[in-house]
Scaffold this motif. Structure first.
Motif, PDB file in Angstrom:
ATOM      1  N   PRO A  35       0.834  -1.213   0.000  1.00  0.00           N
ATOM      2  CA  PRO A  35       0.000   0.000   0.000  1.00  0.00           C
ATOM      3  C   PRO A  35       0.864   1.257   0.000  1.00  0.00           C
ATOM      4  CG  PRO A  35      -0.742  -1.574   1.658  1.00  0.00           C
ATOM      5  CD  PRO A  35       0.570  -2.076   1.146  1.00  0.00           C
ATOM      6  N   GLN A  36       0.426   2.277  -0.733  1.00  0.00           N
ATOM      7  CA  GLN A  36       1.174   3.532  -0.849  1.00  0.00           C
ATOM      8  C   GLN A  36       0.450   4.618  -0.057  1.00  0.00           C
ATOM      9  OE1 GLN A  36       4.083   3.981  -2.895  1.00  0.00           O
ATOM     10  NE2 GLN A  36       4.031   1.745  -2.917  1.00  0.00           N
ATOM     11  N   GLU A  37       1.122   5.140   0.943  1.00  0.00           N
ATOM     12  CA  GLU A  37       0.504   6.171   1.787  1.00  0.00           C
ATOM     13  C   GLU A  37       0.090   7.400   0.974  1.00  0.00           C
ATOM     14  OE1 GLU A  37       2.972   8.509   4.538  1.00  0.00           O
ATOM     15  OE2 GLU A  37       1.611   7.853   6.111  1.00  0.00           O
ATOM     16  N   GLY A  38       0.996   7.780   0.024  1.00  0.00           N
ATOM     17  CA  GLY A  38       0.753   8.994  -0.741  1.00  0.00           C
ATOM     18  C   GLY A  38      -0.542   8.960  -1.540  1.00  0.00           C
ATOM     19  N   LYS A  39      -1.003   7.763  -1.880  1.00  0.00           N
ATOM     20  CA  LYS A  39      -2.202   7.661  -2.721  1.00  0.00           C
ATOM     21  C   LYS A  39      -3.494   7.832  -1.927  1.00  0.00           C
ATOM     22  CE  LYS A  39      -0.190   4.871  -6.358  1.00  0.00           C
ATOM     23  NZ  LYS A  39      -0.094   3.552  -6.955  1.00  0.00           N
ATOM     24  N   VAL A  40      -3.414   7.648  -0.620  1.00  0.00           N
ATOM     25  CA  VAL A  40      -4.669   7.672   0.152  1.00  0.00           C
ATOM     26  C   VAL A  40      -4.700   8.787   1.193  1.00  0.00           C
ATOM     27  CG1 VAL A  40      -5.036   5.206  -0.168  1.00  0.00           C
ATOM     28  CG2 VAL A  40      -3.828   5.990   1.854  1.00  0.00           C
ATOM     29  N   LEU A  41      -3.605   9.534   1.316  1.00  0.00           N
ATOM     30  CA  LEU A  41      -3.530  10.562   2.349  1.00  0.00           C
ATOM     31  C   LEU A  41      -4.649  11.587   2.186  1.00  0.00           C
ATOM     32  CD1 LEU A  41      -1.410  10.458   4.516  1.00  0.00           C
ATOM     33  CD2 LEU A  41      -0.071  12.129   3.259  1.00  0.00           C
ATOM     34  N   TYR A  42      -5.261  11.959   3.287  1.00  0.00           N
ATOM     35  CA  TYR A  42      -6.352  12.958   3.367  1.00  0.00           C
ATOM     36  C   TYR A  42      -7.666  12.464   2.761  1.00  0.00           C
ATOM     37  CZ  TYR A  42      -2.394  15.922   4.386  1.00  0.00           C
ATOM     38  OH  TYR A  42      -1.249  16.428   4.917  1.00  0.00           O
ATOM     39  N   ARG A  43      -7.735  11.206   2.383  1.00  0.00           N
ATOM     40  CA  ARG A  43      -9.010  10.704   1.854  1.00  0.00           C
ATOM     41  C   ARG A  43     -10.046  10.641   2.972  1.00  0.00           C
ATOM     42  NH1 ARG A  43      -8.101   5.584  -2.084  1.00  0.00           N
ATOM     43  NH2 ARG A  43      -7.219   6.755  -3.809  1.00  0.00           N
ATOM     44  N   LEU A  44     -11.273  10.999   2.621  1.00  0.00           N
ATOM     45  CA  LEU A  44     -12.376  10.869   3.568  1.00  0.00           C
ATOM     46  C   LEU A  44     -12.873   9.431   3.493  1.00  0.00           C
ATOM     47  CD1 LEU A  44     -14.347  12.266   5.533  1.00  0.00           C
ATOM     48  CD2 LEU A  44     -15.807  12.737   3.569  1.00  0.00           C
ATOM     49  N   LEU A  45     -12.917   8.757   4.632  1.00  0.00           N
ATOM     50  CA  LEU A  45     -13.351   7.364   4.630  1.00  0.00           C
ATOM     51  C   LEU A  45     -14.872   7.287   4.522  1.00  0.00           C
ATOM     52  CD1 LEU A  45     -11.097   5.733   7.369  1.00  0.00           C
ATOM     53  CD2 LEU A  45     -10.702   5.959   4.916  1.00  0.00           C
ATOM     54  N   PRO A  46     -15.380   6.290   3.817  1.00  0.00           N
ATOM     55  CA  PRO A  46     -16.837   6.100   3.806  1.00  0.00           C
ATOM     56  C   PRO A  46     -17.277   5.554   5.168  1.00  0.00           C
ATOM     57  CG  PRO A  46     -15.752   4.334   2.601  1.00  0.00           C
ATOM     58  CD  PRO A  46     -14.673   5.284   3.001  1.00  0.00           C
ATOM     59  N   ASP A  47     -18.479   5.886   5.538  1.00  0.00           N
ATOM     60  CA  ASP A  47     -18.981   5.381   6.819  1.00  0.00           C
ATOM     61  C   ASP A  47     -19.327   3.890   6.668  1.00  0.00           C
ATOM     62  OD1 ASP A  47     -19.700   5.360   9.415  1.00  0.00           O
ATOM     63  OD2 ASP A  47     -21.565   6.487   9.164  1.00  0.00           O
ATOM     64  N   ALA A  48     -19.346   3.192   7.783  1.00  0.00           N
ATOM     65  CA  ALA A  48     -19.705   1.763   7.742  1.00  0.00           C
ATOM     66  C   ALA A  48     -20.355   1.382   9.065  1.00  0.00           C
ATOM     67  CB  ALA A  48     -18.448   0.922   7.504  1.00  0.00           C
ATOM     68  N   ARG A  49     -21.359   0.504   8.961  1.00  0.00           N
ATOM     69  CA  ARG A  49     -21.982  -0.011  10.183  1.00  0.00           C
ATOM     70  C   ARG A  49     -21.125  -1.154  10.708  1.00  0.00           C
ATOM     71  NH1 ARG A  49     -27.381  -1.296  12.070  1.00  0.00           N
ATOM     72  NH2 ARG A  49     -27.216  -3.319  11.054  1.00  0.00           N
ATOM     73  N   LEU A  50     -20.790  -1.071  11.999  1.00  0.00           N
ATOM     74  CA  LEU A  50     -19.897  -2.069  12.591  1.00  0.00           C
ATOM     75  C   LEU A  50     -20.632  -2.814  13.698  1.00  0.00           C
ATOM     76  CD1 LEU A  50     -16.802   0.283  13.110  1.00  0.00           C
ATOM     77  CD2 LEU A  50     -17.147  -1.304  11.207  1.00  0.00           C
ATOM     78  N   GLN A  51     -20.319  -4.112  13.805  1.00  0.00           N
ATOM     79  CA  GLN A  51     -20.807  -4.857  14.970  1.00  0.00           C
ATOM     80  C   GLN A  51     -19.583  -5.310  15.750  1.00  0.00           C
ATOM     81  OE1 GLN A  51     -23.257  -8.323  14.241  1.00  0.00           O
ATOM     82  NE2 GLN A  51     -24.083  -8.213  16.328  1.00  0.00           N
ATOM     83  N   SER A  52     -19.477  -4.810  16.985  1.00  0.00           N
ATOM     84  CA  SER A  52     -18.257  -5.102  17.742  1.00  0.00           C
ATOM     85  C   SER A  52     -18.351  -6.472  18.394  1.00  0.00           C
ATOM     86  CB  SER A  52     -18.002  -4.008  18.778  1.00  0.00           C
ATOM     87  OG  SER A  52     -19.113  -3.874  19.616  1.00  0.00           O
ATOM     88  N   ALA A  53     -17.221  -6.928  18.922  1.00  0.00           N
ATOM     89  CA  ALA A  53     -17.131  -8.284  19.465  1.00  0.00           C
ATOM     90  C   ALA A  53     -18.089  -8.492  20.627  1.00  0.00           C
ATOM     91  CB  ALA A  53     -15.694  -8.556  19.902  1.00  0.00           C
TER      92      ALA A  53
END
Lengths: 262, 499
Positions: A35-53
């Motif tokens: 993975p290349q850090e430079g390609k994803v820096l400052y990207r806004l992550l999409p939201d996701a529904r999580l179910q924790s342990a």
């Protein structure tokens, strides 16, 4: 002769470019799977529904709104790099402190077969059960965009129940990627740098000057703020002194010549 | 004195060495300036978000930024230096073999820098130590070695240049006379000295000292290169700006020296040396070497008193010289029958651009102001004003002056006005977008703006419209000057055939 020099210079330039490109590829470990850090820096992550342990359901956005996140991708049956990565992160986080209080570590499973119970067992096996750590599954439709946003990939290994995937830790502040660490080895200093980035503090790319640094021009005591001049300061004045001598010598020499002529 | 300012310029045509050098550098400038400028266009379009899909790796933005900055600063310094040599050549005798040697070495240095562009070398135009040695895989150690070699070659080339200029002046004038100190005594100054000689002396002395600072900087980098251990980054930063800031200032002063010599040919009014001019330029010599401290306001380990020295040296170095030059230029054209050509228009507006950019620079050198605007686009705003709308205009004026004088052919008034309108509207619109970005805190050196700086994207888009006007203006200039150049060459061939 001139044409020969031109050809020679041209070939030298081409040679230097090729040699440099090869060296850069080697230095960067030009592995397209890394993975290349430079390609994803400052990207806004999409939201996701999580179910924790522990079975609780919440969204990724709710988590990053509360505290900065270190995001790790793993799966519970992982016989490869997942546990070494989590153990390194656990030990480094214990040394640095602040987990749970200043930031959270969120481990998201990318294996759709994982259940919350399996993830809880996975956490226990790795000796992780304290505050600030969260193991969760994500709904499949949200997982793919999330993985793509951070540049994570995985692929099944034929004939096994394992996946091939990189080891990476993603620093997330206000929903944006601010740092990507690639590799299972996380030194304490590296984690400190990632956490400084999560806080929005500047991170130096090189070590701070120390007392034994050659040619120091100033000594600085960060405790008192006191400054002292050091020997390196002379190098700052050297060009002016040498220049003045050169100018004086040039004019004196020309004057002597003129006097000799007359 | 009138004879000095106007008539003796004709001797230039009889000095083939300097004439050929001026033609060569004029031609090089016309070829390299548009090419290096296109890298700037690429950068602004990248920031506007139009090229990020086409060129996904931002590494090329930074490689472009490095070559655009280093290349244009070097080109402007060299071309303006030749303009100064050309202007001062009626008054002193050069040994042109040294000037040609420097030209050859400069060409080698430039080729190495271009090679490094393709090597992805991208630490920015002032290659802040230890960045060239900490590439994080973005470029190779070989690229850093090539860069150090290029700096060494260019340093040697330009030291030779400056030394030859100083030697030529020293052969004719004692130091005190060359610096115009006779004007500070009571009574009639004797001997009188042309302003261009005064400026050339100041430039040569400051240039030699600045280039020696580059030598020390290079030596420290070589210590790092061969020992692998870091040297004091703050000392190297001081030396980089000692050399870099001074060199950029000198490029402008070279152009002003040429202006003092050439503008009177269009106004018919000699530009005389007087006490204000002597005081202003001696102040420049005294202070230009300390003004660079304003680049280190953010370095907390630098003593505060040096920052204060930097602030007041910045005022002292720019205000007096700008005021005497501005007033001198205005008095040259105000209610005078000026012969307005492309050359004289570019010289005049270049001087105005230098003054306007200088105001922004003085603001930026004020500590309280700098704390707000440091590393915002205000910084490229001010240096693009005095470089693009200042010294570049003057160098373009120099080339136009050369070809018009030798071809005896002018351009139509309509074409001149069209070129000037495009360059002025485009140039000032372009830098205005930088100023607005800087005033709104948009950071510099970002290939891709984070969402917090979205305004930077919008203003970069507007800026590209103005850049298009500049590009069109430069194209019209090239066509116009190219025709005159062709006529000059045809005339030269015709006269040699008839001989």
């Amino acid at each position: 002769m001139g044409r020969g020099i031109g050809w020679g210079a041209g070939l030298l330039c081409v040679g230097l470019t090729i040699a440099s490109a090869q060296e850069r590829r080697q230095a960067a470990g030009a592995d397209p799977l890394m993975p290349q850090e430079g390609k994803v820096l400052y990207r806004l992550l999409p939201d996701a529904r999580l179910q924790s342990a522990d079975g609780a359901v919440q969204t990724l956005a709710a988590l990053w709104r509360e505290k900065p996140l270190l995001l790790v991708f793993a799966f519970s049956r992982c016989a490869g790099v997942c546990s070494p990565l989590l153990l390194q992160l656990r030990d480094a986080a214990e040394r640095v402190g602040g987990v749970g209080r200043k930031y959270r570590i969120l481990v998201v499973s990318f294996d759709s077969a994982d259940t919350p119970e399996q993830l809880a067992a996975f956490a226990r096996r790795n000796g992780i059960g304290r505050d600030g750590w969260l193991f969760a599954t994500a709904e499949p439709s949200a997982l793919a965009p999330l993985l793509e946003a951070v540049g994570f990939w995985y692929s099944p290994v034929a004939g096994t129940d394992q996946y091939d995937h990189p080891a990476m830790v993603v620093g997330v502040r206000n929903g944006r990627v601010v740092r990507v660490h690639v590799g299972a080895l996380i030194r304490t200093a590296e984690l400190r740098a990632i956490l400084r980035e999560l806080r929005g503090d500047p991170v130096l790319a090189y070590p701070l000057p120390t007392a034994d640094l050659p040619f120091r021009c100033y000594g600085y005591n960060p405790e008192t703020g006191a400054l002292t001049l050091e020997w390196g300061m002379l190098l700052l004045f050297a060009p002016t002194l040498a220049g003045v001598v050169a100018v004086w010598w040039t004019f004196a020499r020309q004057r002597r010549r003129t006097e000799q002529c007359t | 004195m009138t004879e000095l300012a106007l008539g003796r310029q004709r001797e230039l045509a009889e000095s083939p060495g300097i004439r050929h050098l001026a033609w060569l550098w004029g031609g090089l400038f016309l070829v390299l300036f548009p090419l290096l400028g296109l890298l700037g266009v690429f950068m602004r379009m990248y920031q506007a978000g139009w090229l990020q899909e086409l060129v996904p790796n931002p590494q090329w933005f930074y490689a472009s930024m490095t070559l655009h900055g280093l290349g244009l600063v070097g080109l402007i310094y060299a071309a303006s230096f030749v303009a100064l040599l050309w202007a001062v050549s009626p008054h002193v005798q050069f040994q042109t073999r040294w000037l040609w040697l420097s030209t050859g070495l400069t060409a080698v240095g430039v080729v190495l820098l271009v090679v490094n562009f393709f090597n992805g070398f991208a630490p920015g135009w002032y290659f802040l130590y230890p960045l060239p040695f900490v590439p994080s895989g973005a470029w190779s150690g070989t690229a850093t070695d090539i860069f150090l070699t290029a700096v060494a070659v260019l340093g040697v080339a330009w030291v030779i240049w400056e030394l030859e200029l100083l030697r030529a002046i020293a052969a004719r004038y004692p130091l005190k006379v060359a610096l115009g100190w006779q004007y500070l005594r009571k009574g009639e100054p004797s001997p009188e000295i042309p302003p261009v000689v005064l400026v050339a002396t100041v430039c040569a002395i400051a240039g030699i000292i600045a280039l020696l600072a580059a030598v020390v900087m290079l030596a420290l980098m070589l210590v790092h290169r061969f020992s692998g251990s870091m040297v004091d980054p703050l000392l190297v930063k001081n030396l980089i700006f000692f050399f870099g800031h001074t060199l950029v200032n000198l490029a402008m002063y070279h152009g002003i020296g040429f202006l003092y010599s050439a503008l009177p040919k269009y106004s018919g009014q000699p530009w005389k040396t007087g006490v204000p001019l002597v005081v202003a330029w001696n102040l420049v010599l005294l202070l230009v070497l300390t003004a660079y401290f304003h680049h280190l306001y953010m370095d907390f380990a630098q003593p505060t008193w040096l920052s204060v020295v930097g602030q007041f040296a910045s005022y002292g170095v720019s205000i007096p010289a700008a005021v005497v030059t501005l007033l001198g230029t205005l008095s040259q054209v105000y209610r005078r029958p000026v012969r307005w050509t492309l050359a004289s228009s570019l010289m005049f507006w270049g001087t105005m651009g230098w003054a306007i950019g200088g105001v922004a620079a003085v603001l930026d050198s004020t500590i309280a102001f700098n704390f707000r605007f440091h590393n915002t686009l205000w910084v490229p705003a001010h240096f693009h004003t005095y470089l693009l709308a200042g010294i570049v205009f003057i160098v373009l004026g120099f080339v136009a002056h050369l070809v018009q004088e030798l071809s005896g052919r002018g351009e139509s008034t309509g074409m001149r006005r069209a070129i000037m309108a495009l360059l002025l509207v485009g140039g000032y619109g372009f830098v205005l977008m930088f100023y607005l970005s800087g005033a709104n805190g948009v950071p510099r050196r970002y290939a891709v703006y984070p969402p917090d700086a979205e305004l930077g994207v919008q203003l970069a888009r507007i800026a590209t419209f103005f850049i298009a006007l500049v590009v069109l203006g430069v194209l019209l200039y090239l066509v116009t000057v190219g025709k005159q150049w062709g006529a000059a060459l045809a005339g030269a061939q015709g006269s040699s055939a008839s001989d």
